[in-house]
Every structure is written in structure tokens, then in C-alpha cells.
Design an enzyme around this catalytic site. Structure first.
Site, mmCIF file in Angstrom:
data_model
loop_
_atom_site.group_PDB
_atom_site.id
_atom_site.type_symbol
_atom_site.label_atom_id
_atom_site.label_comp_id
_atom_site.label_asym_id
_atom_site.label_seq_id
_atom_site.Cartn_x
_atom_site.Cartn_y
_atom_site.Cartn_z
ATOM 1 N N SER A 185 0.832 -1.008 -0.032
ATOM 2 C CA SER A 185 -0.210 -0.113 0.069
ATOM 3 C C SER A 185 0.752 1.363 -0.116
ATOM 4 C CB SER A 185 -0.925 -0.121 1.235
ATOM 5 O OG SER A 185 -1.921 1.021 1.218
ATOM 6 N N HIS A 241 -7.653 -5.558 0.398
ATOM 7 C CA HIS A 241 -6.238 -4.671 0.445
ATOM 8 C C HIS A 241 -5.451 -5.288 1.668
ATOM 9 C CE1 HIS A 241 -4.320 -1.103 -0.270
ATOM 10 N NE2 HIS A 241 -4.188 -0.835 0.917
#
Ligand SMILES: *[C@@H]1O[C@H](CO)[C@@H](O)[C@H](O)[C@H]1NC(C)=O
Ligand SMILES: *[C@@H]1O[C@H](CO)[C@@H](O)[C@H](O)[C@H]1NC(C)=O
Ligand SMILES: *[C@@H]1O[C@H](CO)[C@@H](O)[C@H](O)[C@H]1NC(C)=O
Ligand SMILES: *[C@@H]1O[C@H](CO)[C@@H](O)[C@H](O)[C@H]1NC(C)=O
Ligand SMILES: *[C@@H]1O[C@H](CO)[C@@H](O)[C@H](O)[C@H]1NC(C)=O
Length: 409
Positions: A170, A380
Site C-alpha cells: 500500500s 487490501h
């Protein structure tokens, strides 16, 4: 026992603000620091303090070797960088054979875990106090330009290696793309980079964070609801995002209300509920409001660009003063990146959307491999904690490291 579990995780934070009932018996891992967790699982641990060129004091955590092996200098250093509002701890509490750093230490690597400025382990500065708004005047831009180069130089200096491997999740990938395009000399210090849930372009983010975008130019809104220097969002904002997130989520109401997966999405099948208390215990780990606003600007523009002091309303959204145009939204030049990169993306990722990741793949001119996680609900944060992260992602990562390792020697 009741406690307020206000938690925001990874990238833009996940999470709801609510009374969280801790149902299971008290989990002692909640209170452990990264080095304590590492030692608890039977691995050696070191902490190093690194000073950046602009005076921030960062902590690097190191696992120099595995449980049953010794250190020697032929171990290749692997640097692993966490995402937004996280710390090095997020990588080390799923345990041996599950946490990526443990697996890598056991198979012969020298593992280093970064901590971005402003998080629990990197809140020092040679002259600024954390109460000073100047301390918080940074975004992932400064993390890429100052933090990563200082940490990489430190690791290469300690280990005597000329190059290392870089793995980012990320925001840990965003920081890398910033570094490699703004300070291209660092391309020579990284043999190979792995991007888990790559975040450069964010125009197609599906997360409820999108609803903040219309307020970008409003200094009063941002300082009141998000925090003036440090990102400390008001309860109302979290509740608002949670409500919106619950509508988007196709999972049952109970999960939605009780879970923290409001912003990053939720994947019932891959999330291990036993980890919940630990996750709540280690996050949010601190960042600047400017970091969040920087991402929100990019959601709006659809570009991977430097921070734009938004001045059209007459006020600088971060500093509140009347604007100069310093750092006004120039795009990062991705063609300066020469390190080979493997991009791993997932269909159900609300933050690193497949459309945005494919755009990144097209813009990169270095050697790129694009890999979709073969599980359609993968999201995610599954890249860090999924039950099957080894089978679905890490096995592939390890094979790639081995391949690039043979080119290194
Ligand atoms: C981890 O994997 C190794 C080798 O595959 C095995 O010997 C060991 O028992 C596993 N440890 C745990 C805790 O599962
Ligand atoms: C150094 O460590 C590596 C990885 O554990 C091992 O394969 C190698 O045999 C060791 N070399 C020496 C000289 O001990
Ligand atoms: C590397 O280590 C040496 C010796 O400890 C030190 O003099 C030098 O400043 C270090 N360089 C960097 C870039 O940290
Ligand atoms: C981006 O970098 C490349 C490679 O150094 C260079 O040729 C190009 O002119 C740069 N583009 C811009 C817009 O600065
Ligand atoms: C879930 O987490 C607990 C605590 O770390 C662990 O003992 C268990 O094996 C995990 N379950 C799965 C399926 O990974």
C-alpha cells in the site's frame, strides 16, 4: 470489558469508531512491541535508529536470521515497508510460517522492517517536538524522498551489501515510487521490488474515502474533522464513513457494524477473527493529515502527483495561512524508475483498484510483472493478514526473490 476501539488501518484507515466489546479472553499480544512480538515467536530482533536528512528519527526493526539458523553476511537484506497508519508490528503477529518476515528469515534472508515518520516508532526529531505542527508537515512524498533513502543507506552500510530487495504494501509502495522517481540514484541500490496492493494512481478507489474529496479545499473542515497536524479524525467522520461503507459492503450487518473494514473492505473468508484484538491494539499508529489529504487530491485528479497546496479558496488547507504555490501538483516521473517490479493486485481491493494498478503497469518503463491474486474476494489488507496469504501471494513473492537473487551474485 468495554473499551473504545477507534482504529484506522492501512492506507486510509479502515475502521469504525464504536464501543468494542472484547469478547475473547484478553490477548496479551495487544501490548507487545514489534521486538517483543518477534522474540515471542522465537526470532532474534534488533532495533536501529536512523536519522533522515531533514532530522526525523526513524526506527528500523531487524530479524537478522531465522529460528534455527545463524547470521552470516551472505544473507541478502530484504526491506519491508508497511502501509498507512500501520507499523512494523502489522507484519509480525500472524506467527511463523504465516508472517512474511518470519518466512523470509527462516529461508535465509536478513529482514529489515521500516517505520514511516509519524508512526508509533518514528515520532522523534532532532529539533521538532510532536506537538509542533511543523513536525506533521509531511506526506508520503517526504517519506519517499527522505525516509527510505536514509533507511536503505543504513541497511547497506550495516550489512556491507550493495543492493537489497524491497517489499512494500500500500503506502509502502507509494513511498518507493516517489523515491525512485525523485531520487533516481536509489534505483541502483534496489535489486528488485515487490508491490503488494500497489498505490500510485487512485482515481478508481472504491472506498468510502472518496466522499471526503469535495471538502479538500476547506481548511476549517479539514482541521476540525481530520486534525490540524497529526491525523486524528473526529468521531463523526468515522461514523459517517462507516455508514457509507456499510452500504457498500455486501456482507451481513453484524460484520459491518462490528468490523473495522469500513474503508478497506472486508473479506470474510480470508480474515482470521482471532487477530482482531491485536489489530485494534496496534493501530492507528499515527500519520499526518497532509498524507491523507495528499491521497484525496490524487483521487480527485486521477494523477500520481506531488502535493498541491490548494489555494483557490484563499487558504492553504494544511497550514491555514494564505497560500504560496510551493509544490503545486507536479506529476511524478515514473519513467525514471529502473528497478524491476512485480505488481500484485486483487479484484476486491477497494484502495488499489485493478484499473489503477494496470495504469501504473503501463506507465512504468522498467521490467514489470503484473499478477492478479487468484481469489476473487481478496482485498487490501489480506496481503498482510489473510489466512492463505502464503499460498495465494507469498509463495510467488519468494520464487521471484530467488530468481532475482541469482542475478545479484
Ligand atoms: C513451519 O514449516 C516448517 C517447514 O515447512 C515445519 O517444519 C514447521 O513445523 C512449521 N511450523 C509451524 C509453526 O507451523
Ligand atoms: C550463510 O548463510 C546461508 C543462509 O543461511 C547459508 O546457506 C550459507 O551456507 C552460510 N554460509 C556460511 C559461510 O556459513
Ligand atoms: C557508514 O558507516 C560508517 C562507519 O560506521 C560511517 O562513517 C558512515 O557515515 C556511514 N554511512 C552512512 C551513509 O550511513
Ligand atoms: C521523465 O524522465 C525521463 C527519463 O529521465 C526524461 O527523459 C523525461 O524528459 C522526463 N519527463 C518529464 C516530463 O520531466
Ligand atoms: C488464526 O490466528 C490464530 C492466532 O494467531 C492462529 O492460532 C490460527 O492458526 C489462525 N488461523 C488460521 C486459519 O490461520
Amino acid at each position: 470489558m468495554k473499551r473504545i476501539a477507534f482504529t484506522i488501518l492501512t492506507f486510509l484507515g479502515t475502521v469504525s469508531m464504536k464501543e468494542h466489546k472484547v469478547v475473547s479472553s484478553y490477548n496479551t499480544d495487544v501490548d507487545l512491541t514489534t521486538p517483543q512480538l518477534i522474540r515471542k515467536y522465537g526470532y532474534p530482533s534488533e532495533s536501529h535508529t536512523v536519522e533522515t536528512s531533514d532530522g526525523y528519527l526513524l526506527t528500523l526493526h531487524r530479524i537478522p536470521h531465522g529460528r534455527t539458523s545463524e547470521y552470516n553476511s551472505s544473507r541478502i537484506p530484504v526491506f519491508i515497508q508497511h502501509g498507512l497508519l500501520s507499523t512494523s508490528a502489522t507484519w509480525v503477529f500472524t506467527g511463523p510460517n504465516k508472517s512474511l518476515p518470519y518466512i523470509l528469515a527462516d529461508i535465509g534472508y536478513d529482514v529489515w522492517l521500516g517505520n514511516a515518520r509519524g508512526n508509533t516508532y518514528s515520532r522523534g526529531h532532532v529539533s521538532l517536538n510532536i506537538d509542533d505542527p511543523k513536525f506533521w508537515d509531511f506526506s508520503f512524498h517526504e517519506m519517499g524522498v527522505h525516509d527510505l533513502p536514509a533507511e536503505i543507506d543504513w541497511i547497506l552500510n550495516v550489512t556491507g551489501h550493495k543492493k537489497l530487495f524491497y517489499i512494500g504494501h500500500s503506502m509502502g509502495t507509494t513511498m518507493f515510487y516517489v523515491m525512485a522517481s525523485m531520487r533516481p540514484e536509489y534505483n541502483d541500490k534496489v535489486q528488485f521490488m515487490v508491490s503488494l496492493a500497489p498505490v500510485a494512481f487512485v482515481g478508481h478507489v472504491k472506498s468510502p474515502i472518496r466522499i471526503l474529496v469535495p471538502f479538500l479545499k476547506d481548511f476549517e473542515f479539514i482541521s476540525y474533522y481530520l486534525g490540524k497536524g497529526e491525523f486524528l479524525p473526529h468521531n463523526k467522520i468515522i461514523q459517517w464513513l462507516a455508514r457509507y461503507g456499510c452500504e457498500l459492503m455486501t456482507t451481513e450487518q453484524k460484520i459491518c457494524e462490528d468490523s473495522m473494514f469500513v474503508i478497506a473492505g472486508f473479506d470474510k473468508e480470508q480474515f482470521n477473527m482471532t487477530l482482531l484484538p491485536e489489530i485494534l491494539g496496534h493501530a492507528p499508529a499515527g500519520t499526518s493529515t497532509k498524507t491523507v489529504v495528499h491521497y484525496a487530491e490524487e483521487i480527485k485528479s486521477g494523477k500520481f502527483q506531488q502535493f498541491d497546496n490548494i489555494c483557490s479558496s484563499g487558504r492553504n488547507v494544511i497550514k491555514g495561512n494564505y497560500c504560496d504555490r510551493v509544490g503545486s501538483g507536479q506529476e511524478y516521473n515514473l519513467t525514471k524508475i529502473t528497478v524491476p517490479i512485480d505488481l500484485h493486485y486483487a479484484d476486491n481491493d477497494w484502495l488499489a483498484s485493478p484499473v489503477d494498478v494496470k495504469q501504473l503497469a503501463r506507465k512504468l518503463k522498467s521490467k514489470v510483472e503484473l499478477t492478479r491474486v487468484p481469489f476473487s474476494k481478496f482485498n487490501h489488507i489480506d496481503f498482510v493478514w489473510a489466512k492463505d496469504a502464503y499460498k495465494l501471494v507469498y509463495e510467488n513473492v519468494i520464487n521471484a526473490l530467488k530468481k532475482h537473487e541469482s542475478r545479484l551474485t
